[in-house]
Design a protein around this motif. Structure first.
Motif, PDB file in Angstrom:
ATOM      1  N   GLN A  77     -59.785 -27.019  11.980  1.00 23.44           N
ATOM      2  CA  GLN A  77     -58.673 -27.921  11.666  1.00 23.44           C
ATOM      3  C   GLN A  77     -59.084 -29.020  10.693  1.00 23.44           C
ATOM      4  OE1 GLN A  77     -57.248 -29.266  15.475  1.00 23.44           O
ATOM      5  NE2 GLN A  77     -55.931 -27.466  15.775  1.00 23.44           N
ATOM      6  N   LYS A  78     -60.353 -29.390  10.700  1.00 26.22           N
ATOM      7  CA  LYS A  78     -60.826 -30.410   9.763  1.00 26.22           C
ATOM      8  C   LYS A  78     -60.744 -29.924   8.324  1.00 26.22           C
ATOM      9  CE  LYS A  78     -64.061 -32.675  12.939  1.00 26.22           C
ATOM     10  NZ  LYS A  78     -65.477 -33.006  13.190  1.00 26.22           N
ATOM     11  N   PHE A  79     -60.810 -28.608   8.148  1.00 27.05           N
ATOM     12  CA  PHE A  79     -60.713 -28.039   6.803  1.00 27.05           C
ATOM     13  C   PHE A  79     -59.261 -27.750   6.419  1.00 27.05           C
ATOM     14  CE2 PHE A  79     -65.053 -27.155   8.066  1.00 27.05           C
ATOM     15  CZ  PHE A  79     -65.773 -27.418   6.912  1.00 27.05           C
ATOM     16  N   GLU A  80     -58.335 -28.144   7.304  1.00 27.10           N
ATOM     17  CA  GLU A  80     -56.902 -27.961   7.071  1.00 27.10           C
ATOM     18  C   GLU A  80     -56.562 -26.498   6.784  1.00 27.10           C
ATOM     19  OE1 GLU A  80     -55.729 -30.640   4.011  1.00 27.10           O
ATOM     20  OE2 GLU A  80     -56.071 -32.435   5.231  1.00 27.10           O
ATOM     21  N   MET A  81     -57.223 -25.629   7.546  1.00 29.61           N
ATOM     22  CA  MET A  81     -56.955 -24.194   7.418  1.00 29.61           C
ATOM     23  C   MET A  81     -55.978 -23.761   8.500  1.00 29.61           C
ATOM     24  SD  MET A  81     -60.863 -22.902   6.749  1.00 29.61           S
ATOM     25  CE  MET A  81     -60.391 -21.193   6.680  1.00 29.61           C
ATOM     26  N   GLN A  82     -55.244 -22.699   8.203  1.00 27.75           N
ATOM     27  CA  GLN A  82     -54.313 -22.161   9.182  1.00 27.75           C
ATOM     28  C   GLN A  82     -55.093 -21.522  10.336  1.00 27.75           C
ATOM     29  OE1 GLN A  82     -51.006 -22.402   9.205  1.00 27.75           O
ATOM     30  NE2 GLN A  82     -50.981 -23.572   7.282  1.00 27.75           N
ATOM     31  N   MET A  83     -54.663 -21.820  11.575  1.00 21.84           N
ATOM     32  CA  MET A  83     -55.362 -21.292  12.744  1.00 21.84           C
ATOM     33  C   MET A  83     -54.715 -20.006  13.263  1.00 21.84           C
ATOM     34  SD  MET A  83     -58.108 -22.734  13.549  1.00 21.84           S
ATOM     35  CE  MET A  83     -58.281 -22.021  15.177  1.00 21.84           C
ATOM     36  N   ASP A  84     -54.058 -19.254  12.360  1.00 24.24           N
ATOM     37  CA  ASP A  84     -53.456 -18.004  12.803  1.00 24.24           C
ATOM     38  C   ASP A  84     -54.475 -16.874  12.844  1.00 24.24           C
ATOM     39  OD1 ASP A  84     -53.794 -17.982  10.105  1.00 24.24           O
ATOM     40  OD2 ASP A  84     -51.811 -17.189   9.603  1.00 24.24           O
ATOM     41  N   TYR A  85     -55.699 -17.161  12.408  1.00 17.47           N
ATOM     42  CA  TYR A  85     -56.772 -16.162  12.506  1.00 17.47           C
ATOM     43  C   TYR A  85     -57.762 -16.624  13.572  1.00 17.47           C
ATOM     44  CZ  TYR A  85     -60.313 -12.755  11.289  1.00 17.47           C
ATOM     45  OH  TYR A  85     -61.215 -11.721  11.340  1.00 17.47           O
ATOM     46  N   PRO A  86     -58.171 -15.732  14.477  1.00 17.28           N
ATOM     47  CA  PRO A  86     -59.075 -16.132  15.582  1.00 17.28           C
ATOM     48  C   PRO A  86     -60.533 -16.263  15.121  1.00 17.28           C
ATOM     49  CG  PRO A  86     -58.541 -13.803  15.758  1.00 17.28           C
ATOM     50  CD  PRO A  86     -57.716 -14.331  14.610  1.00 17.28           C
ATOM     51  N   GLY A 230     -75.105 -44.532  18.055  1.00 14.63           N
ATOM     52  CA  GLY A 230     -74.762 -45.733  17.311  1.00 14.63           C
ATOM     53  C   GLY A 230     -74.092 -45.446  15.994  1.00 14.63           C
ATOM     54  N   GLY A 231     -74.094 -44.198  15.571  1.00 17.31           N
ATOM     55  CA  GLY A 231     -73.481 -43.840  14.296  1.00 17.31           C
ATOM     56  C   GLY A 231     -72.179 -43.119  14.509  1.00 17.31           C
ATOM     57  N   ASP A 232     -71.913 -42.176  13.625  1.00 12.86           N
ATOM     58  CA  ASP A 232     -70.669 -41.409  13.689  1.00 12.86           C
ATOM     59  C   ASP A 232     -70.863 -40.253  14.661  1.00 12.86           C
ATOM     60  OD1 ASP A 232     -68.305 -40.126  13.306  1.00 12.86           O
ATOM     61  OD2 ASP A 232     -68.749 -39.427  11.263  1.00 12.86           O
ATOM     62  N   SER A 233     -70.326 -40.415  15.881  1.00 13.13           N
ATOM     63  CA  SER A 233     -70.539 -39.384  16.902  1.00 13.13           C
ATOM     64  C   SER A 233     -69.867 -38.071  16.531  1.00 13.13           C
ATOM     65  CB  SER A 233     -70.017 -39.870  18.267  1.00 13.13           C
ATOM     66  OG  SER A 233     -68.628 -40.111  18.206  1.00 13.13           O
ATOM     67  N   GLU A 234     -68.753 -38.150  15.781  1.00  8.48           N
ATOM     68  CA  GLU A 234     -68.083 -36.916  15.384  1.00  8.48           C
ATOM     69  C   GLU A 234     -68.923 -36.136  14.390  1.00  8.48           C
ATOM     70  OE1 GLU A 234     -65.300 -35.543  16.490  1.00  8.48           O
ATOM     71  OE2 GLU A 234     -65.210 -37.127  17.982  1.00  8.48           O
ATOM     72  N   GLY A 235     -69.757 -36.849  13.639  1.00 14.49           N
ATOM     73  CA  GLY A 235     -70.604 -36.155  12.667  1.00 14.49           C
ATOM     74  C   GLY A 235     -71.617 -35.244  13.323  1.00 14.49           C
ATOM     75  N   ALA A 236     -71.936 -35.525  14.601  1.00 13.41           N
ATOM     76  CA  ALA A 236     -72.903 -34.693  15.318  1.00 13.41           C
ATOM     77  C   ALA A 236     -72.268 -33.408  15.808  1.00 13.41           C
ATOM     78  CB  ALA A 236     -73.485 -35.471  16.498  1.00 13.41           C
ATOM     79  N   ARG A 237     -70.946 -33.340  15.777  1.00 16.68           N
ATOM     80  CA  ARG A 237     -70.244 -32.144  16.251  1.00 16.68           C
ATOM     81  C   ARG A 237     -69.695 -31.395  15.052  1.00 16.68           C
ATOM     82  NH1 ARG A 237     -68.808 -32.778  21.793  1.00 16.68           N
ATOM     83  NH2 ARG A 237     -69.263 -34.849  22.585  1.00 16.68           N
TER      84      ARG A 237
END
Length: 292
Positions: A77-86, A230-237
């Motif tokens: 979803q971060k790449f703004e791609m359609q999730m109609d493909y599994p 202490g940094g960007d926790s989302e960056g670790a995922r």
């Protein structure tokens, strides 16, 4: 020391201690060696193995696969791609076929290695290769160290990500809740790993070393989470983590469905009792999924 940091350090040692204790119990006590067991003792060990099979099934479907799919969906979803493909299911399937290919390649290179259910050493190209069992019409009790290794590696990947999730929590309550959820299923899972290592005939020193290495995975992930908290926790995922966890889930499913369940259900004795034990192990993991 900040309360949150102290709680996370306590969680780190709790994860390490629980994994070591539960993993070493079946290795250090000869009572769990099913080859030397007879009568009721053997039946109890067989049912115990079925419970661990249910735990592995629940861990693979309710935890590893569910978390891998959720992670892949978030990253796509971060790449703004359609999730109609599994995409998540695709990567999990690739992990499944990766182990399938590795074992098929080993059997192709060493045809004699598929001949029995006992651990054998076959000479192939000047190297000694551990034997694999063949998949006949009736599943035979496999003692393949290769699959035990794959099981350990896939669980190790998952344990790192579990520890990472605990380390990235921002409140004491969330940290304790997630750590308790991890501890609740970690004990049974690592006990099953130790039991599997014993059943595959792994030497005691290598089994202990494997459990020790596995025990360090969750604390390692937690320490990584502390380092990036202490940094960007989302960056670790990132996408790499989601892909790795998906591949680990696929490899785990391969071992669960083609090694663990067939081995535990191979014998004709007490089929309903075995079903009940597998279902009980799975139900426990499904219950833990409410909080994990």
């Amino acid at each position: 020391m900040e309360p949150l940091l102290g709680v996370k350090i306590g969680c780190l040692f709790a994860l390490l201690a629980l994994t070591l204790v539960c993993g070493l119990i079946p290795i250090c006590f000869k009572w769990f060696q099913i080859e030397a067991a007879t009568g009721r003792h053997r039946r109890v060990l067989s049912l115990l193995g079925c419970i661990s099979a249910g735990v592995f099934l629940g861990a693979g479907l309710m935890h590893m696969t569910a978390e891998a799919l959720e992670g892949m969906e978030t990253e796509i979803q971060k790449f703004e791609m359609q999730m109609d493909y599994p995409y998540g299911e695709l990567v999990i399937s690739l992990g499944f076929f990766l182990v399938f290919f590795m074992e098929s390649l080993a059997l192709q290179c060493c045809p004699g290695a598929a001949g029995g259910s006992e651990v054998q050493e076959e000479e192939c190209g000047g190297a000694h290769v551990l034997g694999f069992h063949s998949h006949g019409p009736l599943p035979s009790p496999s003692r393949s160290p290769f699959r035990a290794l794959i099981l350990l590696l896939s669980l190790s990947f998952h344990s790192v990500f579990e520890g990472l999730a605990v380390g990235l929590q921002t409140t004491v309550a969330a940290t304790v809740q997630l750590c308790l959820a991890v501890l609740a299923h970690k004990g049974l899972v690592v006990f099953g790993v130790g039991l599997r290592l014993v059943q595959t005939g792994t030497e005691s020193r290598w089994a202990v070393f494997s459990i020790l290495l596995f025990a360090l995975m969750s604390p390692l992930g937690l320490a990584l989470g502390l380092a990036v908290a202490g940094g960007d926790s989302e960056g670790a995922r990132g996408l790499a983590q989601a892909v790795l966890e998906s591949v680990a889930a696929g490899t785990f499913l391969y071992v669960t469905f083609l090694e663990i369940l067939p081995r535990e259900l191979a014998g004709p004795e007490a089929p309903l009792a075995k079903w009940g034990c597998v279902a009980a192990g799975f139900a426990f993991m499904a219950l833990i999924a409410l909080w994990a």
